[in-house]
Design a protein around this motif. Structure first.
Motif, PDB file in Angstrom:
ATOM      1  N   PRO A  83      -8.674  11.443  -4.701  1.00  0.00           N
ATOM      2  CA  PRO A  83      -7.847  10.527  -3.909  1.00  0.00           C
ATOM      3  C   PRO A  83      -7.850   9.138  -4.541  1.00  0.00           C
ATOM      4  O   PRO A  83      -8.819   8.730  -5.194  1.00  0.00           O
ATOM      5  N   VAL A  84      -6.741   8.415  -4.341  1.00  0.00           N
ATOM      6  CA  VAL A  84      -6.610   7.050  -4.854  1.00  0.00           C
ATOM      7  C   VAL A  84      -6.114   6.135  -3.734  1.00  0.00           C
ATOM      8  O   VAL A  84      -5.532   6.586  -2.746  1.00  0.00           O
ATOM      9  N   ARG A  85      -6.335   4.863  -3.896  1.00  0.00           N
ATOM     10  CA  ARG A  85      -5.661   3.837  -3.108  1.00  0.00           C
ATOM     11  C   ARG A  85      -4.610   3.239  -4.035  1.00  0.00           C
ATOM     12  O   ARG A  85      -4.923   2.470  -4.937  1.00  0.00           O
ATOM     13  N   ALA A  86      -3.372   3.630  -3.851  1.00  0.00           N
ATOM     14  CA  ALA A  86      -2.279   3.196  -4.721  1.00  0.00           C
ATOM     15  C   ALA A  86      -1.650   1.931  -4.141  1.00  0.00           C
ATOM     16  O   ALA A  86      -1.168   1.931  -3.008  1.00  0.00           O
ATOM     17  N   VAL A  87      -1.642   0.856  -4.932  1.00  0.00           N
ATOM     18  CA  VAL A  87      -1.142  -0.435  -4.473  1.00  0.00           C
ATOM     19  C   VAL A  87      -0.172  -0.981  -5.513  1.00  0.00           C
ATOM     20  O   VAL A  87      -0.531  -1.106  -6.694  1.00  0.00           O
ATOM     21  N   ALA A  88       1.039  -1.296  -5.076  1.00  0.00           N
ATOM     22  CA  ALA A  88       2.036  -1.910  -5.953  1.00  0.00           C
ATOM     23  C   ALA A  88       1.986  -3.418  -5.798  1.00  0.00           C
ATOM     24  O   ALA A  88       1.850  -3.930  -4.683  1.00  0.00           O
ATOM     25  N   VAL A  89       2.116  -4.118  -6.908  1.00  0.00           N
ATOM     26  CA  VAL A  89       2.106  -5.571  -6.911  1.00  0.00           C
ATOM     27  C   VAL A  89       3.423  -6.034  -7.523  1.00  0.00           C
ATOM     28  O   VAL A  89       3.826  -5.575  -8.590  1.00  0.00           O
ATOM     29  N   THR A  90       4.101  -6.959  -6.814  1.00  0.00           N
ATOM     30  CA  THR A  90       5.361  -7.510  -7.297  1.00  0.00           C
ATOM     31  C   THR A  90       5.266  -9.037  -7.303  1.00  0.00           C
ATOM     32  O   THR A  90       4.424  -9.610  -6.600  1.00  0.00           O
ATOM     33  N   ASP A 102       0.856  -1.185   0.000  1.00  0.00           N
ATOM     34  CA  ASP A 102       0.000   0.000   0.000  1.00  0.00           C
ATOM     35  C   ASP A 102       0.891   1.233   0.000  1.00  0.00           C
ATOM     36  O   ASP A 102       1.718   1.417   0.903  1.00  0.00           O
ATOM     37  N   LEU A 103       0.730   2.085  -0.975  1.00  0.00           N
ATOM     38  CA  LEU A 103       1.553   3.289  -1.134  1.00  0.00           C
ATOM     39  C   LEU A 103       0.766   4.554  -0.824  1.00  0.00           C
ATOM     40  O   LEU A 103       1.139   5.642  -1.258  1.00  0.00           O
ATOM     41  N   SER A 104      -0.305   4.427  -0.034  1.00  0.00           N
ATOM     42  CA  SER A 104      -1.243   5.527   0.181  1.00  0.00           C
ATOM     43  C   SER A 104      -1.181   6.046   1.611  1.00  0.00           C
ATOM     44  O   SER A 104      -1.093   5.270   2.565  1.00  0.00           O
ATOM     45  N   HIS A 105      -1.258   7.369   1.757  1.00  0.00           N
ATOM     46  CA  HIS A 105      -1.441   7.969   3.074  1.00  0.00           C
ATOM     47  C   HIS A 105      -2.902   7.806   3.496  1.00  0.00           C
ATOM     48  O   HIS A 105      -3.812   8.057   2.689  1.00  0.00           O
ATOM     49  N   PRO A 106      -3.165   7.419   4.733  1.00  0.00           N
ATOM     50  CA  PRO A 106      -4.561   7.313   5.172  1.00  0.00           C
ATOM     51  C   PRO A 106      -5.223   8.686   5.260  1.00  0.00           C
ATOM     52  O   PRO A 106      -4.571   9.678   5.586  1.00  0.00           O
ATOM     53  N   LEU A 107      -6.512   8.734   4.952  1.00  0.00           N
ATOM     54  CA  LEU A 107      -7.277   9.972   5.083  1.00  0.00           C
ATOM     55  C   LEU A 107      -7.594  10.217   6.551  1.00  0.00           C
ATOM     56  O   LEU A 107      -8.166   9.354   7.227  1.00  0.00           O
ATOM     57  N   ALA A 123     -19.091  11.620   8.184  1.00  0.00           N
ATOM     58  CA  ALA A 123     -19.157  12.727   7.229  1.00  0.00           C
ATOM     59  C   ALA A 123     -17.748  13.108   6.816  1.00  0.00           C
ATOM     60  O   ALA A 123     -16.879  13.317   7.665  1.00  0.00           O
ATOM     61  N   LEU A 124     -17.510  13.186   5.514  1.00  0.00           N
ATOM     62  CA  LEU A 124     -16.198  13.515   4.969  1.00  0.00           C
ATOM     63  C   LEU A 124     -16.231  14.891   4.320  1.00  0.00           C
ATOM     64  O   LEU A 124     -17.156  15.210   3.570  1.00  0.00           O
ATOM     65  N   SER A 125     -15.184  15.680   4.562  1.00  0.00           N
ATOM     66  CA  SER A 125     -15.009  16.953   3.873  1.00  0.00           C
ATOM     67  C   SER A 125     -13.558  17.034   3.432  1.00  0.00           C
ATOM     68  O   SER A 125     -12.646  16.974   4.265  1.00  0.00           O
ATOM     69  N   LEU A 126     -13.328  17.157   2.142  1.00  0.00           N
ATOM     70  CA  LEU A 126     -11.964  17.151   1.617  1.00  0.00           C
ATOM     71  C   LEU A 126     -11.962  17.670   0.192  1.00  0.00           C
ATOM     72  O   LEU A 126     -12.997  17.707  -0.472  1.00  0.00           O
ATOM     73  N   GLY A 127     -10.785  18.054  -0.282  1.00  0.00           N
ATOM     74  CA  GLY A 127     -10.621  18.493  -1.659  1.00  0.00           C
ATOM     75  C   GLY A 127     -10.331  17.324  -2.581  1.00  0.00           C
ATOM     76  O   GLY A 127      -9.984  16.225  -2.143  1.00  0.00           O
ATOM     77  N   SER A 128     -10.424  17.575  -3.863  1.00  0.00           N
ATOM     78  CA  SER A 128     -10.202  16.516  -4.849  1.00  0.00           C
ATOM     79  C   SER A 128      -8.739  16.112  -4.964  1.00  0.00           C
ATOM     80  O   SER A 128      -8.432  15.092  -5.595  1.00  0.00           O
ATOM     81  N   HIS A 129      -7.830  16.894  -4.370  1.00  0.00           N
ATOM     82  CA  HIS A 129      -6.397  16.575  -4.429  1.00  0.00           C
ATOM     83  C   HIS A 129      -5.850  16.297  -3.027  1.00  0.00           C
ATOM     84  O   HIS A 129      -4.712  16.636  -2.700  1.00  0.00           O
ATOM     85  N   THR A 130      -6.664  15.646  -2.227  1.00  0.00           N
ATOM     86  CA  THR A 130      -6.300  15.303  -0.854  1.00  0.00           C
ATOM     87  C   THR A 130      -5.457  14.038  -0.805  1.00  0.00           C
ATOM     88  O   THR A 130      -5.750  13.054  -1.500  1.00  0.00           O
ATOM     89  N   GLY A 131      -4.414  14.059   0.019  1.00  0.00           N
ATOM     90  CA  GLY A 131      -3.633  12.851   0.271  1.00  0.00           C
ATOM     91  C   GLY A 131      -3.027  12.282  -0.991  1.00  0.00           C
ATOM     92  O   GLY A 131      -2.643  12.999  -1.924  1.00  0.00           O
ATOM     93  N   THR A 132      -2.917  10.973  -1.044  1.00  0.00           N
ATOM     94  CA  THR A 132      -2.422  10.287  -2.235  1.00  0.00           C
ATOM     95  C   THR A 132      -3.508  10.395  -3.298  1.00  0.00           C
ATOM     96  O   THR A 132      -4.620   9.898  -3.121  1.00  0.00           O
ATOM     97  N   HIS A 133      -3.189  11.066  -4.395  1.00  0.00           N
ATOM     98  CA  HIS A 133      -4.232  11.392  -5.363  1.00  0.00           C
ATOM     99  C   HIS A 133      -3.683  11.434  -6.781  1.00  0.00           C
ATOM    100  O   HIS A 133      -2.472  11.409  -6.998  1.00  0.00           O
TER     101      HIS A 133
END
Length: 213
Positions: A204-211, A5-10, A40-50
């Motif tokens: 935001p995305v959930r970025a996952v690397a697979v090897t 998992d390459l994502s920062h948690p929200l 309830a979530l409030s955030l911008g479209s470029h929040t965290g890993t995005h």
């Protein structure tokens, strides 16, 4: 097969680009009052890993909804560019062109996530971004921005504005920012980084690397 998992948690109060919306996660319903939970979530479209879509900086650029879903799955090459604070990543730092379709720039700057120093990350020059376009790459980084981020530590010699963004997004490429944990990866990985089902300038995305192992 191994996954990373390459994502920062929200999280409430998490770091954002200067001037972007604050992030808040708050209870909307709970068991005591309602018998169930809703947040309830409030955030911008470029929040965290995005991911940035071209419409982020280009007036007539594509939105995320314009890209087929399989666009967000990549054969990625990791590029070690751990050069230090506010260092430029130029064409000389780029690898020989390969058959990958995404370059992931490992700056190491995720070590400073959540601090003021996180703004002083390495950045792509416009020439490096143009080279990526010429060689058909999308781009990702473990830093806040592919361009320099405003900071009291910025020098007068640094480029201003969004030159790397314009070069990449203007050519219809995708840009991923705020990845984390790249030091665990080999030089080539399969990267899955799907945005929320949001037809917008980014998400935001959930970025996952697979090897293989």
């Amino acid at each position: 097969m191994a996954t990373y998992d390459l994502s920062h948690p929200l999280q409430t109060g998490m770091q954002t680009y200067p001037g972007d919306p604050d992030v808040s996660l708050a209870p909307h319903a709970d068991f005591d009052a309602d018998g169930y939970r809703v947040t309830a979530l409030s955030l911008g479209s470029h929040t965290g890993t995005h991911v940035d879509a071209p419409s982020h900086t280009e007036p007539d650029g594509k939105t995320l909804g314009d890209f087929p879903l399989d666009t967000f799955r990549f054969d990625a090459q990791v590029v070690d560019v751990r050069h230090g604070a506010r260092a430029s990543i130029d064409v000389r730092d780029l690898p020989t062109a390969t058959d990958a379709d995404l370059l992931v720039f490992h700056t190491g700057w995720d070590d400073h996530w959540g601090t003021d120093r996180y703004r002083d990350h390495p950045y792509l020059t416009a020439a490096a971004a143009e080279w990526c376009v010429e060689h058909d790459y999308h781009v990702a980084t473990d830093a806040l921005n592919v361009d320099p981020t405003p900071s009291p530590n910025a020098s007068e010699e640094e480029p201003s504005g969004f030159g790397a963004h314009h070069a990449l997004l203007g050519a219809g490429r995708l840009v991923y920012e705020n990845l984390t944990g790249l030091e665990r990866l080999p030089s080539r990985v399969e990267l899955h980084a799907y945005p929320l089902a949001l037809d917008a300038d980014g998400a935001p995305v959930r970025a996952v690397a697979v090897t293989p192992e």
